[in-house]
Design a protein around this motif. Sequence first.
Motif, PDB file in Angstrom:
ATOM      1  N   ALA A  65      -6.913   8.288   1.993  1.00 43.32           N
ATOM      2  CA  ALA A  65      -5.456   8.389   1.819  1.00 43.32           C
ATOM      3  C   ALA A  65      -4.984   7.555   0.645  1.00 43.32           C
ATOM      4  O   ALA A  65      -3.887   7.011   0.638  1.00 43.32           O
ATOM      5  CB  ALA A  65      -4.734   7.956   3.092  1.00 43.32           C
ATOM      6  N   THR A  66      -5.830   7.440  -0.388  1.00 43.78           N
ATOM      7  CA  THR A  66      -5.400   6.764  -1.606  1.00 43.78           C
ATOM      8  C   THR A  66      -4.473   7.688  -2.384  1.00 43.78           C
ATOM      9  O   THR A  66      -4.350   8.874  -2.085  1.00 43.78           O
ATOM     10  CB  THR A  66      -6.607   6.335  -2.455  1.00 43.78           C
ATOM     11  N   MET A  67      -3.834   7.146  -3.413  1.00 40.15           N
ATOM     12  CA  MET A  67      -2.701   7.819  -4.045  1.00 40.15           C
ATOM     13  C   MET A  67      -2.980   9.252  -4.499  1.00 40.15           C
ATOM     14  O   MET A  67      -2.152  10.147  -4.322  1.00 40.15           O
ATOM     15  CB  MET A  67      -2.216   6.993  -5.250  1.00 40.15           C
ATOM     16  N   TYR A  99      -8.155   6.503   8.571  1.00 46.10           N
ATOM     17  CA  TYR A  99      -7.787   6.670   7.165  1.00 46.10           C
ATOM     18  C   TYR A  99      -7.729   5.315   6.481  1.00 46.10           C
ATOM     19  O   TYR A  99      -7.540   4.279   7.112  1.00 46.10           O
ATOM     20  CB  TYR A  99      -6.431   7.377   7.031  1.00 46.10           C
ATOM     21  N   TYR A 100      -7.916   5.325   5.170  1.00 45.21           N
ATOM     22  CA  TYR A 100      -7.771   4.105   4.383  1.00 45.21           C
ATOM     23  C   TYR A 100      -6.893   4.389   3.170  1.00 45.21           C
ATOM     24  O   TYR A 100      -6.817   5.511   2.671  1.00 45.21           O
ATOM     25  CB  TYR A 100      -9.134   3.538   3.958  1.00 45.21           C
ATOM     26  N   GLU A 105      -6.479  -1.566   3.395  1.00 43.96           N
ATOM     27  CA  GLU A 105      -5.869  -1.067   4.626  1.00 43.96           C
ATOM     28  C   GLU A 105      -6.698   0.105   5.145  1.00 43.96           C
ATOM     29  O   GLU A 105      -6.804   1.147   4.505  1.00 43.96           O
ATOM     30  CB  GLU A 105      -4.433  -0.613   4.383  1.00 43.96           C
ATOM     31  N   CYS A 106      -7.291  -0.073   6.321  1.00 46.51           N
ATOM     32  CA  CYS A 106      -8.080   0.979   6.951  1.00 46.51           C
ATOM     33  C   CYS A 106      -7.734   0.981   8.424  1.00 46.51           C
ATOM     34  O   CYS A 106      -7.882  -0.046   9.098  1.00 46.51           O
ATOM     35  CB  CYS A 106      -9.570   0.730   6.749  1.00 46.51           C
ATOM     36  N   GLY A 130      -5.368   2.632  -4.178  1.00 47.30           N
ATOM     37  CA  GLY A 130      -6.357   1.678  -3.695  1.00 47.30           C
ATOM     38  C   GLY A 130      -7.759   2.216  -3.885  1.00 47.30           C
ATOM     39  O   GLY A 130      -7.950   3.355  -4.324  1.00 47.30           O
ATOM     40  N   ASN A 131      -8.741   1.385  -3.550  1.00 45.92           N
ATOM     41  CA  ASN A 131     -10.134   1.784  -3.674  1.00 45.92           C
ATOM     42  C   ASN A 131     -10.640   2.392  -2.375  1.00 45.92           C
ATOM     43  O   ASN A 131     -10.043   2.223  -1.309  1.00 45.92           O
ATOM     44  CB  ASN A 131     -11.001   0.571  -4.034  1.00 45.92           C
ATOM     45  N   THR A 132     -11.766   3.079  -2.460  1.00 42.31           N
ATOM     46  CA  THR A 132     -12.346   3.702  -1.271  1.00 42.31           C
ATOM     47  C   THR A 132     -12.879   2.641  -0.304  1.00 42.31           C
ATOM     48  O   THR A 132     -13.271   1.546  -0.711  1.00 42.31           O
ATOM     49  CB  THR A 132     -13.482   4.668  -1.645  1.00 42.31           C
TER      50      THR A 132
END
Length: 254
Positions: A65-67, A99-100, A105-106, A130-132
């Motif tokens: 769920a990164t940008m 989700y992260y 944030e995960c 954010g990163n994976t």
Amino acid sequence: MAYDPEPPKRSPNPTICRSPPAGGSAPLPDVKSSSSDIAAFVAKARSMSPYASDGRGRLLFALDATMSRQPTWDMACTLQADMFHEAVGIGSLDIRLVYYRGLNECRSSGWIPDSAKLARLMSAIDCRGGNTQIGKVLSHARTEAVASGIKAVVFVGDAMEESVDDLCAKAGELGLLKVPVFMFQEGHDAIAEQAFREIARLTGGAWCRFDPGAASQLRELLRAAAAYAVGGREALRRLSTTVTSATRLLGQMK
């Protein structure tokens, strides 16, 4: 974790909490395993029946769920109902959303028994840069393999920015626990493909690519994974007579 069907309101500055907010999800720690931990997990997993004790299939549904993922998140929000629909006639399905996004944030939801509740939760979540954090997803899947008896993991993403060796170690643990991971890759990132393929191989799962925005392709993949989570290989084999993606997954699984 208890799950409240009413989702939280969107907020530009959410609070990271130690337990699930009402209708929300709990943050996941980054878990490292010792050899004794793994041995204990494997021993307990081998003592479990091949299906959940209450007869329900359980699936971990994990999404990046990164940008860059907002369009695909919205698409997955619509298509998730197909997983529940596929389960009808085979058995019952519970899904746990993971989700992260953002800065470390995960989160994980509680077990969700129907598409309406999952849709409400997903619609309340927006993607953030954010990163994976695929490692956290795999660690949580390992924990749930014993605690809840999950039958499969679905991951949908387009990138990998972590240590491949670390991810492979975690994937190997899931392989020992006989929990296949279905890695569904959007796009053509070569680094992600290499990692996703190896995670799928080590867990006895499968890797498949779908084109950006291709709802029909992702729909078939989600249906196939849900069929496996509820009815195992036999259900996937039956679905493969009409769904091409099911044939692709079945062909890769050990």
